[in-house]
Write an enzyme that holds these catalytic residues in place. Structure first.
Site, PDB file in Angstrom:
ATOM      1  N   SER A 140       0.800  -1.223   0.000  1.00 43.51           N
ATOM      2  CA  SER A 140       0.000   0.000   0.000  1.00 43.51           C
ATOM      3  C   SER A 140       0.834   1.276   0.000  1.00 43.51           C
ATOM      4  CB  SER A 140      -0.933  -0.001   1.210  1.00 43.51           C
ATOM      5  OG  SER A 140      -1.876  -1.048   1.097  1.00 43.51           O
ATOM      6  N   ASP A 175     -10.780  -6.770   0.276  1.00 38.91           N
ATOM      7  CA  ASP A 175     -10.108  -5.724   1.031  1.00 38.91           C
ATOM      8  C   ASP A 175      -9.469  -6.370   2.251  1.00 38.91           C
ATOM      9  OD1 ASP A 175      -9.719  -3.335   2.863  1.00 38.91           O
ATOM     10  OD2 ASP A 175     -10.686  -2.334   1.166  1.00 38.91           O
TER      11      ASP A 175
END
Length: 656
Positions: free
Chosen positions: A324, A361
């Site tokens: 990320s 997710d």
């Protein structure tokens, strides 16, 4: 009338006298010609030979330049010692001499092997160290036998030493004995009489400046081959001292934080304004002093078979998916290219459906309506799955190349990895498969085939910190001439303007500030210091079990401080660290605190306890959905096509 006997004898005597005179004249002529040959025609050659019979040319090695930290701490120094040198062409029976010395000085077979390696590629008139750091007993044993050992001598020399052992090994590097391989890159004539050459790190990169210039002594030698005086001396010029940007306190803080839990990984701290490297830590590391005189077999085997691979400079050569940590850079590009606006929002459930695949997710409960600030603060994967499809692979690749990924980062250190920015052409060439939309989805959260180095990450985040300028990292700060004391600065390269729009930069700054204040990396916060940051969790395949891929997770963090007037940018990677970068955060916190609050810097353990205590009363910062058994989602098994998968099936649908 026949000659009388007296006349015959007289004639015979005269004949013999004439012959003798002729022979004498011929001998005198030959002598004169030889004298002319020696004294006139070949005077220079024979004078040199005669001169060499009573003199010896002794090379003088210059002191190698010191390497210093920014505040003057010595990172590489020279210590006086005694060594045993052998000049091979002066030893009548070299092998017998070596066997004798082995018994006399109790040398190991390894000492002889290292001598053979040092001798390879060097001229026979060049002295070679057989044994360094002699003790008084060994010195005495050789000295009393000096007449029996022509070509063998005890010499005083400066021995390279690294006071901090393993702390700076990967960035400062180390020296080692000269070998034939070194002469492929450096001219052999520059190393007559030298014992060391830079092998790695700064020692290698700045070898020409650190080594200095050789000097010589012309010694008068007696009939026994022993020096009795000095006829002439040409002084050696010491190497330049090298000042670096490295901060000892910051380096120690990063190393202690990594070593406290035996983490494998790296941390880099850099001044985001000019690229000055403040700290570069790799864990595990190795003792640089082991290599100075040639590493022993025991030490070499211990490094070679260490599963932590301590010889690898993870900071510049370690390749990791950024996870990320790639999201801020995609956000910048998407806003600037008009793919989304700064106030863009989208609904983010716990998964994303594409072409019959489910991409989960990290928080399977979902985040609901999500804008850029929330997406960065809580690292919302579904937001970036959707953004990846909107951007497409061409724009994704352009984003990564723009921030310096996919090519070697220029820095004053040897080596360095380029990383990998995957493209459709790369995939066709290496995997013989087309590029699918699912590949772009995975790339959108910094996973898949994407590989970066920690150095590339800190350089990229520095561009976010300084307003959009890609700086060139640099370790060295200045040279100091040891004879004049003059400081010669080493200028930093001019940064590259990335021309990032103000609105894109502002949106990302808000998100990364929120990530520290209320989001996934709030435990990195330090009272009195404003910090912007982003966590990353990169899933790495570790093997197979029951027909399924088993993943572990690298923990990452990138960020800078202070927020508005940045002085330090940091990138941390902890291999197999855990979920949500929780193991990378204490390392980053320790480094930032050591630099910005040096007088208030407790030990790493204390910092972690303080961070936990500070974080405890903050439950209000966690969204309700995330608070409900969030940790249960971390250990959920992964399926093909989920987060971290590098081979999703073809997917062609698009976001509406």
């Amino acid at each position: 009338m026949p000659l009388s006997e007296s006349s015959k004898r007289t004639r015979s005597f005269r004949f013999r006298l004439g012959v003798a005179a002729i022979l004498m004249l011929l001998a005198i002529l030959a002598l004169v010609l030889r004298i002319v040959d020696l004294q006139v025609l070949h005077y220079s050659r024979f004078r040199e030979l005669a001169y060499d019979n009573h003199v010896a040319l002794v090379p003088l090695s210059p002191p190698r330049g010191l390497i210093l930290a920014d505040h003057g701490e010595v990172l590489a120094e020279n210590l006086p010692t005694y060594a045993l040198e052998i000049t091979p062409d002066q030893v009548p029976h070299l092998q017998q001499c070596l066997e004798y010395l082995q018994e006399l000085l109790d040398l190991s077979p390894e000492d002889l092997q290292q001598f053979a390696a040092r001798r390879a590629g060097k001229p026979s008139f060049d002295p070679i160290v057989l044994k360094a750091d002699l003790n008084p007993t060994q010195i005495a044993a050789v000295s009393v036998r000096a007449l029996e050992l022509p070509g063998v001598r005890i010499v005083a020399m400066l021995h390279r030493h690294y006071p901090y052992d393993a702390l700076f090994s990967h960035v400062v590097g180390y020296v080692g004995p000269l070998t034939a391989t070194d002469f492929k890159h450096f001219h052999a004539s520059q190393y007559v009489g030298r014992n060391y050459i830079g092998k790695n790190g700064l020692e290698r990169y700045y070898e020409r400046q650190l080594r200095g210039s050789m000097g010589y002594e012309i010694k008068d030698i007696n009939a026994r081959g022993l020096p009795v005086g000095t006829l002439r001396q040409i002084a050696a010029h010491p190497g330049s001292n090298l000042i670096t940007h490295l901060r000892l306190r910051v380096q120690e803080a990063g190393a202690k934080a990594l070593h406290a839990k035996d983490y494998r990984g790296a941390v880099i701290a850099m001044n985001p304004q000019n690229g000055s490297i403040l700290a570069m830590v790799t864990s595990p590391s190795f003792n640089a002093n082991w290599f100075v005189d040639g590493i022993s077999n025991a030490h070499w085997q211990s490094l070679l078979h260490n599963p932590g691979r301590p010889l690898m400079n993870r900071a510049d050569n370690g390749l990791y998916p950024p996870g990320s940590c790639a999201k801020p850079f995609y956000t910048i590009q998407a806003i600037q290219e008009g793919v989304i606006s700064p106030d863009f929002h989208t609904y983010c459930p716990g998964n994303y459906q594409l072409g019959g695949h489910t991409y989960w997710d990290w928080n399977r409960g979902g985040f609901g309506d999500t804008g850029i600030t929330k997406a960065l603060a809580w690292s919302v994967d579904v937001f970036y799955y959707k953004l990846a499809v909107k951007m497409g692979i061409t724009m994704q690749d352009q984003t990564l190349w723009r921030f310096g990924f996919g090519r070697r980062t220029p820095i004053d250190l040897p080596g360095g990895a380029s990383g990998l920015v995957p493209t459709p052409a790369w995939k066709r060439a290496h995997l013989h498969a087309p590029w699918y939309t699912g590949d772009s989805v995975i790339l959108g959260i910094g996973q898949g085939y994407l590989l970066e180095t920690p150095l590339q990450l800190v350089r990229a985040v520095a561009a976010l910190a300084n307003g959009g300028y890609l700086v060139q990292p640099q370790v060295a700060k200045a040279f100091i001439d040891p004879q004049t004391g003059k400081t010669i600065p080493i200028p930093n390269a001019a940064p590259v303007n990335l021309h990032i729009s103000a609105e894109a930069m502002h949106a990302v700054h808000l998100g990364m500030e929120a990530c520290v204040n209320t989001g996934t990396c709030h435990t990195v916060s330090i009272p009195g210091i404003s910090i912007a940051g982003k966590t990353g969790t990169a899933q790495v395949p570790m093997g197979y079990k029951n027909g399924r891929t088993i993943y572990n997770n690298d923990s990452l963090f990138i960020g800078w401080a202070p927020l508005d007037h940045p002085k330090i940018a940091v990138a941390v990677v902890v291999e197999n660290g855990g979920y949500n970068a929780w193991q990378a955060l204490p390392v980053a916190r320790a480094v930032i605190k050591a630099y910005l609050q040096p007088d208030q810097n407790p030990s790493p353990a204390t910092s972690q306890n303080a961070a936990a205590a500070t974080a405890a009363p903050r439950p209000a910062k966690t969204p309700a959905k995330l608070a409900q058994n969030a940790s249960a989602h971390y250990d959920a098994p992964l399926s093909l096509g989920e987060k971290g998968s590098v081979n999703p099936r073809p997917a062609q649908s698009t976001i509406q």
